[in-house]
Design an enzyme around this catalytic site. Structure first.
Site, PDB file in Angstrom:
ATOM      1  N   ASP A 118       0.824  -0.701  -0.155  1.00 36.10           N
ATOM      2  CA  ASP A 118       0.165  -0.039   0.146  1.00 36.10           C
ATOM      3  C   ASP A 118       1.131   1.335  -0.008  1.00 36.10           C
ATOM      4  O   ASP A 118       0.750   2.425   0.333  1.00 36.10           O
ATOM      5  CB  ASP A 118      -0.828  -0.081   1.587  1.00 36.10           C
ATOM      6  CG  ASP A 118      -1.921   1.171   1.024  1.00 36.10           C
ATOM      7  OD1 ASP A 118      -2.621   1.404   0.108  1.00 36.10           O
ATOM      8  OD2 ASP A 118      -2.507   1.770   1.953  1.00 36.10           O
ATOM      9  N   CYS A 126     -19.296 -14.640  -4.995  1.00 34.67           N
ATOM     10  CA  CYS A 126     -20.303 -13.327  -4.440  1.00 34.67           C
ATOM     11  C   CYS A 126     -21.906 -13.884  -4.250  1.00 34.67           C
ATOM     12  O   CYS A 126     -22.771 -13.647  -3.386  1.00 34.67           O
ATOM     13  CB  CYS A 126     -19.987 -12.243  -4.628  1.00 34.67           C
ATOM     14  SG  CYS A 126     -18.617 -11.435  -4.177  1.00 34.67           S
ATOM     15  N   CYS A 140     -24.859 -12.346  -3.267  1.00 28.72           N
ATOM     16  CA  CYS A 140     -25.326 -12.082  -1.644  1.00 28.72           C
ATOM     17  C   CYS A 140     -24.969 -10.585  -2.154  1.00 28.72           C
ATOM     18  O   CYS A 140     -23.522  -9.544  -2.544  1.00 28.72           O
ATOM     19  CB  CYS A 140     -24.063 -12.362  -1.203  1.00 28.72           C
ATOM     20  SG  CYS A 140     -23.285 -11.917   1.030  1.00 28.72           S
ATOM     21  N   CYS A 181     -22.055  -6.511   2.104  1.00 27.40           N
ATOM     22  CA  CYS A 181     -21.436  -5.719   2.428  1.00 27.40           C
ATOM     23  C   CYS A 181     -21.955  -4.346   2.060  1.00 27.40           C
ATOM     24  O   CYS A 181     -21.916  -3.378   2.458  1.00 27.40           O
ATOM     25  CB  CYS A 181     -20.149  -6.025   1.219  1.00 27.40           C
ATOM     26  SG  CYS A 181     -19.938  -6.000  -0.079  1.00 27.40           S
ATOM     27  N   CYS A 196     -22.961  -1.406   4.394  1.00 24.76           N
ATOM     28  CA  CYS A 196     -22.168   0.068   4.104  1.00 24.76           C
ATOM     29  C   CYS A 196     -23.248   0.990   5.239  1.00 24.76           C
ATOM     30  O   CYS A 196     -23.975   1.343   4.720  1.00 24.76           O
ATOM     31  CB  CYS A 196     -21.791   0.089   3.310  1.00 24.76           C
ATOM     32  SG  CYS A 196     -20.818   1.887   2.926  1.00 24.76           S
ATOM     33  N   CYS A 239     -17.258   6.701   1.213  1.00 28.63           N
ATOM     34  CA  CYS A 239     -16.293   6.222   1.876  1.00 28.63           C
ATOM     35  C   CYS A 239     -15.744   6.495   3.626  1.00 28.63           C
ATOM     36  O   CYS A 239     -14.554   7.612   3.480  1.00 28.63           O
ATOM     37  CB  CYS A 239     -15.261   5.306   1.619  1.00 28.63           C
ATOM     38  SG  CYS A 239     -14.299   3.674   2.267  1.00 28.63           S
TER      39      CYS A 239
END
Length: 259
Positions: free
Chosen positions: A152, A207, A210, A213, A217, A233
């Site tokens: 990162d 996934c 589904c 997530c 959020c 976000c």
């Protein structure tokens, strides 16, 4: 030595070096990352990167590993969990159950799980640097290879690299998912000119229908499957965003103050 034999020999050396540094989840991808260019360009064009000017600055260059490490032919990807599988399996450990299920009831500021230990950028980079040194020390008599360590910390599409290295599949929240670890792990990479066998992508996309997530959020940042608007976000708003957090998002953020 024939190419396949050299790759397997190098892989054995690399894997032992990685395991000595506690890096057991490891895979290898090629350097062809252009498949995600249309999605990345559309995301940037829509301004979903918000104030992260560096995303636009590097643009499609992040899909060109040769710019990051000239001569790179392979990318070694590692997955480092920050919540143990024992805690995820609910064996009575209070750490995971308390911090992950009582966020909304918390009266005190809440810091994301990944940020509660030492700076993972430094820890994982140090381990990967040690791996590179160990590999070259063993190959001293046969020639050494070049490595570029990242975690990162460079313009790279880490999720795509991890997916191609077989470490998981890309979820609708855009992060990598592993069936036993979810998305609770860090990713790190070694860009190298070292011949290595490819691991192959993770088998299947799991996934399906589904949407957990997306439903979970708080700010609705996952605006549609496989697309996150950074401007909504919480991680972006509490870390990358330099301006004041919009008033309409503050109640949704709640007590989450970092990550």
């Amino acid at each position: 030595m024939q190419t396949a034999g050299l790759e397997q020999k190098n892989w054995a050396i690399l894997k032992r070096a990685a395991q000595s540094q506690g890096l057991d989840c490891i895979g290898v991808s090629d350097t062809e990352l252009q498949a995600c260019e249309p999605h990345l360009q559309a995301w940037l064009n829509a301004g979903m990167h918000g104030e992260m000017a560096y995303m636009a600055k590097y643009g499609m260059d992040r899909l060109k590993p040769d710019l990051l490490h000239p001569g790179a032919i392979r990318i070694v990807s590692v997955r480092v969990p920050y919540v143990s599988s024992r805690q995820l399996q609910g064996d009575g450990s209070a750490f995971c159950s308390t911090t992950m299920t009582h966020i909304e009831e918390a009266k005190a500021p809440y810091i994301s799980l990944y940020a509660r230990g030492r700076d993972y950028h430094k820890v994982i980079r140090q381990r990967l640097k040690k791996v590179a040194d160990l590999v070259n020390a063993q190959l001293m008599q046969e020639g050494q290879y070049g490595f570029r360590v990242t975690c990162d910390s460079a313009p790279t599409p880490e999720t795509e690299i991890g997916r191609k290295a077989g470490l998981g599949w890309r979820g609708k929240h855009t992060l990598l998912i592993h069936p036993k670890e979810g998305s609770l792990f860090f990713l790190g990479e070694l860009f190298t000119n070292m011949p290595l066998p490819l691991s192959g992508t993770f088998e299947g996309e799991h996934c399906g229908a589904c949407s957990r997530c997306m439903d979970a959020c708080p700010t609705g940042a996952i605006v549609k499957p496989y697309q996150v608007d950074a401007r909504l976000c919480i991680s972006y708003l509490t870390i990358e965003h330099e301006s004041a957090i919009p008033l309409n998002l503050r109640p949704l953020i709640g007590t989450r103050i970092y990550g």
